[in-house]
Scaffold this motif. Structure first.
Motif, mmCIF file in Angstrom:
data_model
loop_
_atom_site.group_PDB
_atom_site.id
_atom_site.type_symbol
_atom_site.label_atom_id
_atom_site.label_comp_id
_atom_site.label_asym_id
_atom_site.label_seq_id
_atom_site.Cartn_x
_atom_site.Cartn_y
_atom_site.Cartn_z
ATOM 1 N N GLY A 95 0.825 -1.205 0.000
ATOM 2 C CA GLY A 95 0.000 0.000 0.000
ATOM 3 C C GLY A 95 0.859 1.255 0.000
ATOM 4 O O GLY A 95 0.554 2.243 -0.690
ATOM 5 N N LYS A 96 1.943 1.231 0.771
ATOM 6 C CA LYS A 96 2.851 2.387 0.798
ATOM 7 C C LYS A 96 3.564 2.554 -0.542
ATOM 8 O O LYS A 96 3.759 3.676 -1.015
ATOM 9 C CB LYS A 96 3.880 2.214 1.918
ATOM 10 C CG LYS A 96 3.298 2.279 3.326
ATOM 11 C CD LYS A 96 4.392 2.097 4.369
ATOM 12 C CE LYS A 96 3.834 2.168 5.787
ATOM 13 N NZ LYS A 96 4.899 1.977 6.799
ATOM 14 N N LEU A 97 3.935 1.435 -1.138
ATOM 15 C CA LEU A 97 4.592 1.505 -2.442
ATOM 16 C C LEU A 97 3.642 2.017 -3.521
ATOM 17 O O LEU A 97 4.044 2.751 -4.428
ATOM 18 C CB LEU A 97 5.133 0.124 -2.835
ATOM 19 C CG LEU A 97 6.289 -0.415 -1.989
ATOM 20 C CD1 LEU A 97 6.625 -1.845 -2.390
ATOM 21 C CD2 LEU A 97 7.519 0.472 -2.120
ATOM 22 N N ASP A 98 2.372 1.643 -3.419
ATOM 23 C CA ASP A 98 1.363 2.149 -4.350
ATOM 24 C C ASP A 98 1.264 3.665 -4.229
ATOM 25 O O ASP A 98 1.210 4.383 -5.246
ATOM 26 C CB ASP A 98 0.012 1.497 -4.065
ATOM 27 C CG ASP A 98 -1.077 1.965 -5.009
ATOM 28 O OD1 ASP A 98 -1.570 3.100 -4.839
ATOM 29 O OD2 ASP A 98 -1.440 1.209 -5.921
ATOM 30 N N ALA A 99 1.241 4.170 -2.996
ATOM 31 C CA ALA A 99 1.172 5.616 -2.779
ATOM 32 C C ALA A 99 2.430 6.299 -3.319
ATOM 33 O O ALA A 99 2.360 7.398 -3.891
ATOM 34 C CB ALA A 99 1.003 5.906 -1.290
ATOM 35 N N PHE A 100 3.582 5.650 -3.133
ATOM 36 C CA PHE A 100 4.837 6.194 -3.661
ATOM 37 C C PHE A 100 4.772 6.292 -5.183
ATOM 38 O O PHE A 100 5.200 7.288 -5.774
ATOM 39 C CB PHE A 100 5.999 5.304 -3.225
ATOM 40 C CG PHE A 100 7.343 5.738 -3.739
ATOM 41 C CD1 PHE A 100 8.032 6.773 -3.131
ATOM 42 C CD2 PHE A 100 7.921 5.112 -4.834
ATOM 43 C CE1 PHE A 100 9.277 7.180 -3.603
ATOM 44 C CE2 PHE A 100 9.154 5.504 -5.317
ATOM 45 C CZ PHE A 100 9.841 6.536 -4.695
ATOM 46 N N CYS A 101 4.228 5.269 -5.811
ATOM 47 C CA CYS A 101 4.088 5.279 -7.267
ATOM 48 C C CYS A 101 3.135 6.381 -7.719
ATOM 49 O O CYS A 101 3.383 7.056 -8.730
ATOM 50 C CB CYS A 101 3.594 3.920 -7.765
ATOM 51 S SG CYS A 101 4.852 2.626 -7.752
ATOM 52 N N LYS A 102 2.059 6.580 -6.982
ATOM 53 C CA LYS A 102 1.114 7.637 -7.337
ATOM 54 C C LYS A 102 1.797 8.998 -7.302
ATOM 55 O O LYS A 102 1.606 9.828 -8.200
ATOM 56 C CB LYS A 102 -0.079 7.618 -6.376
ATOM 57 C CG LYS A 102 -1.121 8.677 -6.682
ATOM 58 C CD LYS A 102 -2.297 8.595 -5.715
ATOM 59 C CE LYS A 102 -3.335 9.661 -6.030
ATOM 60 N NZ LYS A 102 -4.484 9.594 -5.089
ATOM 61 N N ASP A 103 2.618 9.224 -6.266
ATOM 62 C CA ASP A 103 3.318 10.505 -6.147
ATOM 63 C C ASP A 103 4.330 10.709 -7.264
ATOM 64 O O ASP A 103 4.674 11.845 -7.606
ATOM 65 C CB ASP A 103 4.028 10.594 -4.793
ATOM 66 C CG ASP A 103 3.054 10.669 -3.624
ATOM 67 O OD1 ASP A 103 1.886 11.030 -3.862
ATOM 68 O OD2 ASP A 103 3.466 10.357 -2.494
#
Length: 299
Positions: free
Chosen positions: A251-259
């Motif tokens: 989930g954190k990596l997904d947010a990192f990718c979004k940013d």
């Protein structure tokens, strides 16, 4: 530019168009994060081939999920990838020449952590005229013949070397294996000697399954290390952290990718027998790769 009429007739003047061509942007630059036995740890390293990965990160290694993922990426047509190497308690091999007491102290260090550099030696030979020396890097694997792989001539020991051949600067610019550290108090060249690099250690093998806690600590250490090294690159489109299946971390990596306007390719747990109904975490910038593929290792 304006046309200057010189006689009656039809003149054509080309005017720049206000319509600009849309330049294409790469959409297949991958980023891989994981453990490797060697390679840079302070930057996301851009590579263009599997051969480049072998040179810098050591090639296929049964302990490294990262190595197999990068190998398959290039075998299946990949062309550009960033590599982020994670480490834990790794040490850099080095060789110390001279001593501070005799004002000829110089330390030669491997460019990055790992025991790979323990197979190298460094030879120093004073040359004519006085105050100049030669430095050779020798590859001496166990059971194999030694071979000179890098040689640097006409070096100086002072940072204000009149010929601009200060050993630290020359190695920084030209060596792919070692760097030099020379204290300001050093005024003399060490005596002729050949010494092995020692003390290199890849540290703890970081596997997202068998060493989950240590791997995830290195992955998300904050600041400008771990996956955050990718924040400084111009662009990457796909993020892969081979073997990482924890939904909180994904989930954190997904947010990192979004940013970073990228997309996460996440692994399903290797024990999963059927396609999951969902990834198990909230996010719109990711997909689950399923199933795991069994392939006979070539190492």
């Amino acid at each position: 530019m304006p046309v200057t009429p010189t006689y009656p007739g039809v003149y054509i003047e080309e005017v720049p168009s206000g319509v600009h061509t849309i330049t294409g942007v790469a959409t297949s630059i991958a980023a891989f994060v994981g453990w490797a036995p060697q390679g840079p740890t302070d930057e996301a390293t851009l590579i263009f081939s599997w051969a480049s990965y072998e040179r810098q990160f050591g090639g296929l290694d049964p302990r490294s999920r990262l190595s197999y993922s990068v190998n398959q990426f290039f075998l299946n047509g990949g062309q550009m990838a960033y590599i982020v190497r994670l480490v834990n308690s790794a040490k850099t091999a080095q060789a110390v020449f001279g001593s501070a007491a005799t004002n000829d102290l110089m330390t030669i260090k491997a460019l990055n952590d790992g025991d790979w550099a323990n197979a190298y030696r460094v030879a120093i030979k004073n040359s004519t005229p006085a105050g100049r020396f030669q430095l050779q890097v020798i590859y001496a694997p166990t059971g194999g013949p030694p071979a000179v792989v890098e040689s640097f001539n006409n070096l100086g020991i002072s940072s204000s070397d009149p010929q601009g051949r200060f050993v630290v600067d020359v190695l920084t610019s030209n060596s792919n294996i070692v760097s030099a550290d020379v204290p300001t108090a050093t005024t003399k060249i060490p005596a002729d000697i050949t010494t092995s690099l020692t003390g290199g250690d890849p540290g703890k093998v970081l596997d997202p399954i068998t060493a989950k806690a240590d791997f995830e600590t290195a992955l998300d250490a904050g600041g400008t290390v771990g996956v955050n090294l990718l924040s400084s690159v111009d662009i990457f489109n796909l993020l892969c952290v081979p073997g990482e299946t924890d939904t909180t971390v994904l989930g954190k990596l997904d947010a990192f990718c979004k940013d970073n306007r990228a997309f996460l390719i996440a692994d399903a747990p290797d024990t999963t027998a059927t396609l999951p109904s969902g990834p198990g975490f909230t996010g719109n910038n990711s997909a689950i790769y399923f199933p795991w593929l069994d392939r006979k290792s070539v190492v």
